[in-house]
Design a protein around this motif. Structure first.
Motif, PDB file in Angstrom:
ATOM      1  N   MET A 125      19.702 -61.228  25.990  1.00  0.00           N
ATOM      2  CA  MET A 125      19.200 -60.053  25.726  1.00  0.00           C
ATOM      3  C   MET A 125      18.246 -60.222  24.742  1.00  0.00           C
ATOM      4  O   MET A 125      17.126 -59.337  25.043  1.00  0.00           O
ATOM      5  CB  MET A 125      20.396 -59.294  25.277  1.00  0.00           C
ATOM      6  N   GLY A 126      18.212 -60.736  23.599  1.00  0.00           N
ATOM      7  CA  GLY A 126      17.485 -61.109  22.781  1.00  0.00           C
ATOM      8  C   GLY A 126      16.054 -61.377  23.347  1.00  0.00           C
ATOM      9  O   GLY A 126      14.904 -60.893  22.927  1.00  0.00           O
ATOM     10  N   GLY A 127      16.155 -62.572  24.221  1.00  0.00           N
ATOM     11  CA  GLY A 127      14.978 -63.063  24.867  1.00  0.00           C
ATOM     12  C   GLY A 127      13.950 -62.005  25.513  1.00  0.00           C
ATOM     13  O   GLY A 127      12.964 -61.897  25.562  1.00  0.00           O
ATOM     14  N   TYR A 128      14.959 -61.392  26.311  1.00  0.00           N
ATOM     15  CA  TYR A 128      14.418 -60.419  27.231  1.00  0.00           C
ATOM     16  C   TYR A 128      13.514 -59.117  26.555  1.00  0.00           C
ATOM     17  O   TYR A 128      12.419 -58.850  26.941  1.00  0.00           O
ATOM     18  CB  TYR A 128      15.543 -59.541  28.007  1.00  0.00           C
ATOM     19  N   ALA A 129      14.379 -58.979  25.318  1.00  0.00           N
ATOM     20  CA  ALA A 129      13.634 -57.716  24.483  1.00  0.00           C
ATOM     21  C   ALA A 129      12.368 -58.403  24.077  1.00  0.00           C
ATOM     22  O   ALA A 129      11.256 -57.585  23.886  1.00  0.00           O
ATOM     23  CB  ALA A 129      14.371 -57.365  23.294  1.00  0.00           C
ATOM     24  N   LEU A 130      12.223 -59.503  23.370  1.00  0.00           N
ATOM     25  CA  LEU A 130      11.017 -60.161  22.964  1.00  0.00           C
ATOM     26  C   LEU A 130       9.907 -60.468  24.033  1.00  0.00           C
ATOM     27  O   LEU A 130       8.889 -60.402  23.791  1.00  0.00           O
ATOM     28  CB  LEU A 130      11.328 -61.384  22.189  1.00  0.00           C
ATOM     29  N   ALA A 131      10.558 -60.595  25.460  1.00  0.00           N
ATOM     30  CA  ALA A 131       9.489 -61.190  26.570  1.00  0.00           C
ATOM     31  C   ALA A 131       8.851 -59.791  27.053  1.00  0.00           C
ATOM     32  O   ALA A 131       7.782 -59.801  27.328  1.00  0.00           O
ATOM     33  CB  ALA A 131      10.215 -61.781  27.415  1.00  0.00           C
ATOM     34  N   LYS A 132       9.647 -58.852  27.320  1.00  0.00           N
ATOM     35  CA  LYS A 132       9.321 -57.933  28.252  1.00  0.00           C
ATOM     36  C   LYS A 132       9.058 -56.246  27.395  1.00  0.00           C
ATOM     37  O   LYS A 132       8.649 -55.502  28.335  1.00  0.00           O
ATOM     38  CB  LYS A 132      10.092 -57.764  29.353  1.00  0.00           C
ATOM     39  N   PHE A 133       9.146 -56.282  26.227  1.00  0.00           N
ATOM     40  CA  PHE A 133       9.029 -54.783  25.697  1.00  0.00           C
ATOM     41  C   PHE A 133       7.893 -54.937  24.625  1.00  0.00           C
ATOM     42  O   PHE A 133       7.776 -56.124  24.096  1.00  0.00           O
ATOM     43  CB  PHE A 133      10.144 -54.332  25.125  1.00  0.00           C
ATOM     44  N   PHE A 149       6.945 -53.225  21.278  1.00  0.00           N
ATOM     45  CA  PHE A 149       7.607 -52.341  20.008  1.00  0.00           C
ATOM     46  C   PHE A 149       7.281 -52.775  18.710  1.00  0.00           C
ATOM     47  O   PHE A 149       6.805 -53.987  18.609  1.00  0.00           O
ATOM     48  CB  PHE A 149       9.088 -52.160  20.071  1.00  0.00           C
ATOM     49  N   LYS A 150       7.138 -52.069  17.977  1.00  0.00           N
ATOM     50  CA  LYS A 150       6.857 -52.297  16.531  1.00  0.00           C
ATOM     51  C   LYS A 150       8.015 -53.315  15.961  1.00  0.00           C
ATOM     52  O   LYS A 150       9.048 -53.215  16.150  1.00  0.00           O
ATOM     53  CB  LYS A 150       7.149 -51.137  15.663  1.00  0.00           C
ATOM     54  N   GLY A 151       7.652 -54.379  15.287  1.00  0.00           N
ATOM     55  CA  GLY A 151       8.336 -55.333  14.929  1.00  0.00           C
ATOM     56  C   GLY A 151       8.602 -56.654  15.885  1.00  0.00           C
ATOM     57  O   GLY A 151       9.390 -57.560  15.451  1.00  0.00           O
ATOM     58  N   ARG A 152       7.912 -56.598  16.943  1.00  0.00           N
ATOM     59  CA  ARG A 152       8.281 -57.472  18.131  1.00  0.00           C
ATOM     60  C   ARG A 152       7.520 -58.913  17.481  1.00  0.00           C
ATOM     61  O   ARG A 152       8.067 -59.798  17.360  1.00  0.00           O
ATOM     62  CB  ARG A 152       7.624 -57.315  19.324  1.00  0.00           C
ATOM     63  N   GLY A 153       6.284 -58.676  16.771  1.00  0.00           N
ATOM     64  CA  GLY A 153       5.697 -59.991  16.258  1.00  0.00           C
ATOM     65  C   GLY A 153       6.705 -60.753  15.153  1.00  0.00           C
ATOM     66  O   GLY A 153       6.812 -61.736  15.246  1.00  0.00           O
ATOM     67  N   LEU A 154       7.172 -59.694  14.200  1.00  0.00           N
ATOM     68  CA  LEU A 154       7.788 -60.259  13.218  1.00  0.00           C
ATOM     69  C   LEU A 154       9.288 -60.933  13.626  1.00  0.00           C
ATOM     70  O   LEU A 154       9.486 -61.900  13.002  1.00  0.00           O
ATOM     71  CB  LEU A 154       8.455 -58.937  12.343  1.00  0.00           C
ATOM     72  N   CYS A 155      10.043 -60.120  14.669  1.00  0.00           N
ATOM     73  CA  CYS A 155      11.254 -60.990  15.218  1.00  0.00           C
ATOM     74  C   CYS A 155      10.868 -62.237  15.843  1.00  0.00           C
ATOM     75  O   CYS A 155      11.556 -62.935  15.711  1.00  0.00           O
ATOM     76  CB  CYS A 155      11.833 -59.996  16.281  1.00  0.00           C
ATOM     77  N   THR A 156       9.659 -62.343  16.516  1.00  0.00           N
ATOM     78  CA  THR A 156       9.423 -63.469  17.551  1.00  0.00           C
ATOM     79  C   THR A 156       9.017 -64.801  16.040  1.00  0.00           C
ATOM     80  O   THR A 156       9.666 -65.720  16.249  1.00  0.00           O
ATOM     81  CB  THR A 156       7.969 -63.283  18.240  1.00  0.00           C
ATOM     82  N   ALA A 157       8.407 -64.366  15.257  1.00  0.00           N
ATOM     83  CA  ALA A 157       7.929 -65.250  13.955  1.00  0.00           C
ATOM     84  C   ALA A 157       9.411 -65.783  13.417  1.00  0.00           C
ATOM     85  O   ALA A 157       9.327 -66.875  13.111  1.00  0.00           O
ATOM     86  CB  ALA A 157       7.067 -64.784  12.867  1.00  0.00           C
ATOM     87  N   LEU A 158      10.283 -64.886  13.320  1.00  0.00           N
ATOM     88  CA  LEU A 158      11.614 -64.995  12.283  1.00  0.00           C
ATOM     89  C   LEU A 158      12.082 -66.164  13.353  1.00  0.00           C
ATOM     90  O   LEU A 158      12.792 -67.138  12.920  1.00  0.00           O
ATOM     91  CB  LEU A 158      12.419 -63.654  12.397  1.00  0.00           C
ATOM     92  N   VAL A 159      12.344 -65.674  14.593  1.00  0.00           N
ATOM     93  CA  VAL A 159      13.043 -66.636  15.604  1.00  0.00           C
ATOM     94  C   VAL A 159      12.463 -68.117  15.587  1.00  0.00           C
ATOM     95  O   VAL A 159      13.128 -69.076  15.473  1.00  0.00           O
ATOM     96  CB  VAL A 159      13.121 -66.072  16.911  1.00  0.00           C
ATOM     97  N   LEU A 160      11.174 -68.242  15.660  1.00  0.00           N
ATOM     98  CA  LEU A 160      10.404 -69.414  15.686  1.00  0.00           C
ATOM     99  C   LEU A 160      10.620 -70.104  14.578  1.00  0.00           C
ATOM    100  O   LEU A 160      10.931 -71.347  14.445  1.00  0.00           O
ATOM    101  CB  LEU A 160       8.892 -69.130  16.047  1.00  0.00           C
TER     102      LEU A 160
END
Lengths: 314, 284
Positions: free
Chosen positions: B99-107, B109-120
């Motif tokens: 679910m999380g990967g889907y959100a970061l891959a296909k939407f 939204f504000k905060g996507r960059g931050l979330c991706t960076a956090l995960v990495l």
């Protein structure tokens, strides 16, 4: 599952938003983010706080500033742990990875039958948990009854050498025992990555090199090595990270101790002893940060060299 | 030296290298199996199977280690604990990460960059660093010595979100998602009926990774659990070495019981698993 069910309502009502929907991405991320915040981000922040405290069990804490780190610098046991871990890591880099690459090269020779079965077989030890493999190797390295000594005796007998069944793997040759055991566990795992990387080697380049009269060694260094370099960098980094976290193997083999004269003491084993035997979670966190900094430095070096190579190639 | 001889030597070399590698890999397994059917006296008498002259003395093998494990030592309980902990963790963690990967891959939204960076960034955190603070947190939440205390921290592995994000970016075309939406499918339905089937190999791989991760996890249950009735196999087996130090057969039988389910699972899932595991490294 309940989080997923709750999501259907609001998300589908805003479905018109499509790819730029405001709520949907957050709802999809929610279960992950909640667990992640609580059990990764918070402990990470807390580990900084803890590393500046002394604790007596999880409940009682006392602020001590940077003295844990200062203590660590002057703690002979920590340096022994660091030295052992580093030796083990170098052992797995310089013994394990060349063997893994060699096996991968042999495995990819054209016209080999049963390749996928051999790959599967060699990979299978890495499915065995380190705890269970450690149980096995603890007995394999026993004096008299162990497979290691009995096997060596049987193999060396035709050469006229009598191997001593009382050879003390667990008593005197601690590091060899650890490296041999990890060889069995992870050679096939690393080989699988090299073997996948070798699919990237261009056949036409190899053939062109043959036409140009390049021997096998020359072909290996001018065609194969550049093609597998990115994966090799990844495998090296993974090995370093994994080896530096060595814990279960010595812990099980030496019955919850750090071995004779602390020769099986590793960084994580020392962290465990401090945190959960002595009960000082603060000092354990400081050890954790020392480990993290070492690993981050290794990752940084790997990135820099990878980037340097790209720049050099361009 | 003629080409034919050179070719034959090459053939011989590769085959013997692989043969030796296979033998070295298999022998500890065979030794483990043989050992688990032996009494302690037999351990001193034979390396593999008990021999009587040139004949294999099958009658000197015994199933007693296994009987003792299940009758005296409650290994059934540990087996059930391991299966429960690993299955729940595997399924829920895979769902969370997909679910999380889907959100970061296909939407967008504000905060996507931050979330991706956090995960990495989180992929870089070595697990031992957060053992002590997690233990303290579980103590404060009153989750020590409970299954929840083992499962909850294992539900959000950052690299899982990363793997699924990669798989969904490359494996799920936007047209299909748009088509599903035009057909009136809600977000959740689109995810379940369109996205998940397309990343099935990654789901298999990741289920296996998380299942194995919990099954083979030793340090967390060792630290979190107190009550022997809650021990999974990893801790129960290690306890054998503590409590039955001289009982080799018993230790090896316990080890077999712990390895066997994983090996069967691996054989069933191997195709997806091995290719899925290496794909991330090779494509990157």
């Amino acid at each position: 599952m309940s989080a997923g069910a709750a999501k259907t309502g609001p998300a589908s009502s805003s479905a018109t938003g499509g790819f730029t929907s405001k709520s949907a991405p957050w709802l999809f991320l929610a279960p992950f983010l909640v667990c992640f915040a609580l059990f990764t981000v918070y402990p990470l922040v807390q580990s900084v706080v803890l590393s500046m405290q002394t604790t007596f069990g999880p409940g009682a804490t006392k602020f001590v500033g940077l003295s844990n780190y200062r203590g660590l610098m002057h703690d002979p046991l920590f340096w022994i742990a660091l030295k052992n871990t580093a030796v083990y890591t170098l052992g797995s880099l310089f013994i394990q990875l060349p063997i893994a690459l060699g096996l991968a090269l042999v495995l990819e020779t054209p016209g080999l039958k049963g390749r996928s079965w051999i790959r599967l077989l060699l990979f299978s030890p890495s499915m065995v948990g380190v705890v269970f493999a450690s149980m096995m190797f603890a007995l394999i390295f026993e004096k008299q009854t162990g497979l290691a000594n009995q096997g060596l005796r049987a193999m060396l007998a035709p050469l006229g050498i009598e191997w001593n069944l009382d050879f003390g793997w667990l008593q005197q040759h601690v590091m060899s025992a650890l490296i041999v055991a990890s060889l069995w566990m992870f050679v096939g795992f690393n080989m699988t990555f090299f073997s996948a990387a070798l699919q990237n080697v261009r056949k036409d380049l190899l053939e062109a090199a043959v036409v140009d009269g390049a021997g096998p060694i020359r072909r290996f260094f001018t065609v194969t090595v550049p093609a597998i370099r990115p994966v090799a960098g990844f495998v090296v980094l993974m090995s370093v990270i994994g080896s530096f976290q060595l814990f279960e193997l010595p812990f099980i083999m030496f019955n919850n101790t750090s071995g004779p004269d602390n020769r099986a003491m590793t960084i994580v084993l020392y962290l465990f002893q401090n945190g959960f035997e002595t009960g000082d979670l603060g000092y354990a966190s400081a050890i954790g940060w020392a480990l993290a900094i070492i690993l981050l430095a290794c990752a940084g070096i790997q990135r820099l060299t990878a980037r340097g190579e790209e720049a050099g190639a361009a | 030296m003629s080409i034919r001889v050179a070719r034959f030597l090459g053939w011989l070399w590769t085959r013997s290298v692989l043969l030796i590698a296979c033998i070295v890999t298999v022998i500890p397994f065979l030794w483990l199996i043989a050992s688990s059917f032996k009494s302690n006296e037999e351990f001193f008498r034979s390396t593999f199977l008990p021999m009587d002259g040139r004949r294999i003395a099958w009658e000197r093998l015994t199933t007693e280690p296994f009987r003792r494990l299940f009758n005296e030592l409650d290994f059934t309980n540990s087996l059930v604990n391991s299966i429960f902990l690993s299955s729940v963790t595997g399924v829920v963690a895979t769902l969370c990460c997909a679910m999380g990967g889907y959100a970061l891959a296909k939407f967008r939204f504000k905060g996507r960059g931050l979330c991706t960076a956090l995960v990495l960034a989180a992929v870089l955190i070595p697990a031992p660093l957060i053992i002590a603070p997690t233990y303290q947190l579980l103590f404060r939440l009153d989750l020590l010595d409970s299954f929840a205390g083992l499962i909850l921290p294992a539900l959000a592995p950052a690299f899982g979100v990363f793997l699924f994000r990669q798989a969904i970016v490359s494996g799920v075309p936007n047209d299909l998602l748009e088509a599903a939406r035009i057909d009136g499918a809600g977000e959740w339905r689109t995810f379940v009926t369109v996205v998940l089937p397309l990343v099935r190999p990654m789901i298999g791989t990741f289920l296996m990774i998380t299942f194995l991760g919990m099954w083979n996890n030793f340090i967390a249950p060792q630290v979190v659990l107190q009550d022997p009735a809650k021990f999974p196999l990893s801790v129960a087996v290690a306890e054998l070495r503590r409590g039955y130090y001289n009982d080799y057969g018993l230790q090896m039988a316990g080890t077999i019981i712990s390895i066997l389910p994983v090996m069967i699972l691996f054989l069933v899932m191997q195709k997806d698993f091995v290719s899925g595991l290496t794909s991330g490294a090779v494509k990157a």
